[in-house]
Design a protein around this motif. Structure first.
Motif, PDB file in Angstrom:
ATOM      1  N   LEU A  34       1.469   5.905   6.465  1.00  0.00           N
ATOM      2  CA  LEU A  34       0.755   5.640   5.221  1.00  0.00           C
ATOM      3  C   LEU A  34       0.680   4.142   4.915  1.00  0.00           C
ATOM      4  O   LEU A  34      -0.345   3.659   4.417  1.00  0.00           O
ATOM      5  CB  LEU A  34       1.384   6.406   4.066  1.00  0.00           C
ATOM      6  N   ARG A  35       1.750   3.408   5.232  1.00  0.00           N
ATOM      7  CA  ARG A  35       1.705   1.952   5.028  1.00  0.00           C
ATOM      8  C   ARG A  35       0.629   1.309   5.898  1.00  0.00           C
ATOM      9  O   ARG A  35      -0.129   0.455   5.433  1.00  0.00           O
ATOM     10  CB  ARG A  35       3.069   1.323   5.333  1.00  0.00           C
ATOM     11  N   ASP A  38      -2.868   2.174   4.553  1.00  0.00           N
ATOM     12  CA  ASP A  38      -3.169   1.401   3.350  1.00  0.00           C
ATOM     13  C   ASP A  38      -3.551  -0.040   3.687  1.00  0.00           C
ATOM     14  O   ASP A  38      -4.407  -0.634   3.033  1.00  0.00           O
ATOM     15  CB  ASP A  38      -1.992   1.420   2.379  1.00  0.00           C
ATOM     16  N   ARG A  39      -2.936  -0.603   4.709  1.00  0.00           N
ATOM     17  CA  ARG A  39      -3.246  -1.979   5.118  1.00  0.00           C
ATOM     18  C   ARG A  39      -4.659  -2.104   5.684  1.00  0.00           C
ATOM     19  O   ARG A  39      -5.245  -3.179   5.645  1.00  0.00           O
ATOM     20  CB  ARG A  39      -2.240  -2.454   6.158  1.00  0.00           C
ATOM     21  N   TRP A  40      -5.180  -1.035   6.248  1.00  0.00           N
ATOM     22  CA  TRP A  40      -6.522  -1.083   6.841  1.00  0.00           C
ATOM     23  C   TRP A  40      -7.604  -1.295   5.792  1.00  0.00           C
ATOM     24  O   TRP A  40      -8.632  -1.878   6.085  1.00  0.00           O
ATOM     25  CB  TRP A  40      -6.820   0.185   7.623  1.00  0.00           C
ATOM     26  N   ARG A  41      -7.421  -0.742   4.610  1.00  0.00           N
ATOM     27  CA  ARG A  41      -8.412  -0.840   3.535  1.00  0.00           C
ATOM     28  C   ARG A  41      -9.801  -0.388   3.993  1.00  0.00           C
ATOM     29  O   ARG A  41     -10.787  -1.100   3.832  1.00  0.00           O
ATOM     30  CB  ARG A  41      -8.455  -2.250   2.977  1.00  0.00           C
ATOM     31  N   ARG A  44     -11.645   6.910   4.179  1.00  0.00           N
ATOM     32  CA  ARG A  44     -10.841   7.987   4.773  1.00  0.00           C
ATOM     33  C   ARG A  44     -11.405   8.494   6.092  1.00  0.00           C
ATOM     34  O   ARG A  44     -10.656   8.784   7.015  1.00  0.00           O
ATOM     35  CB  ARG A  44     -10.715   9.145   3.784  1.00  0.00           C
ATOM     36  N   ARG A  62      -2.237  12.125   4.018  1.00  0.00           N
ATOM     37  CA  ARG A  62      -2.339  11.289   2.817  1.00  0.00           C
ATOM     38  C   ARG A  62      -1.613  11.908   1.632  1.00  0.00           C
ATOM     39  O   ARG A  62      -1.062  11.201   0.786  1.00  0.00           O
ATOM     40  CB  ARG A  62      -3.799  11.043   2.435  1.00  0.00           C
TER      41      ARG A  62
END
Length: 97
Positions: A34-35, A38-41, A44, A62
């Protein structure tokens, strides 16, 4: 009624130390996935594609539905997430130089 205390929530929820250790591992792997996501931005659908997951499996990931993934599946997903992040970083670096 006797009050019990536990070192970890997984110890309280499982019957054996091995089950608790497996849930701790799965929890750590899920959090790592998940980290990275989230960094990819990114949206989905693209994130699911990078992880080679269906939309439903990605939604489970997610939502933190740990019970729907084995340790091996989460380890594979964490590896895919890290690999995708490294590839994105390398591509970004190449574009700048």
């Amino acid at each position: 009624m006797q009050v019990q205390s536990f070192a970890c929530v997984w110890d309280a929820l499982t019957d054996t130390p091995d089950e608790a250790a497996d849930l701790r591992l799965r929890s750590d792997l899920l959090a790592a996935c998940l980290r990275q996501i989230d960094r990819w931005r990114i949206d989905r659908a693209l994130a699911a594609d990078r992880l080679k997951l269906s939309a439903r499996r990605f939604a489970d990931l997610r939502a933190g539905r740990i019970h729907r993934f084995t340790s091996a599946e989460l380890a594979e997903l964490a590896d895919r997430a890290l690999t995708a992040s490294q590839e994105m970083h390398a591509a970004s670096w190449a574009d700048r130089h």
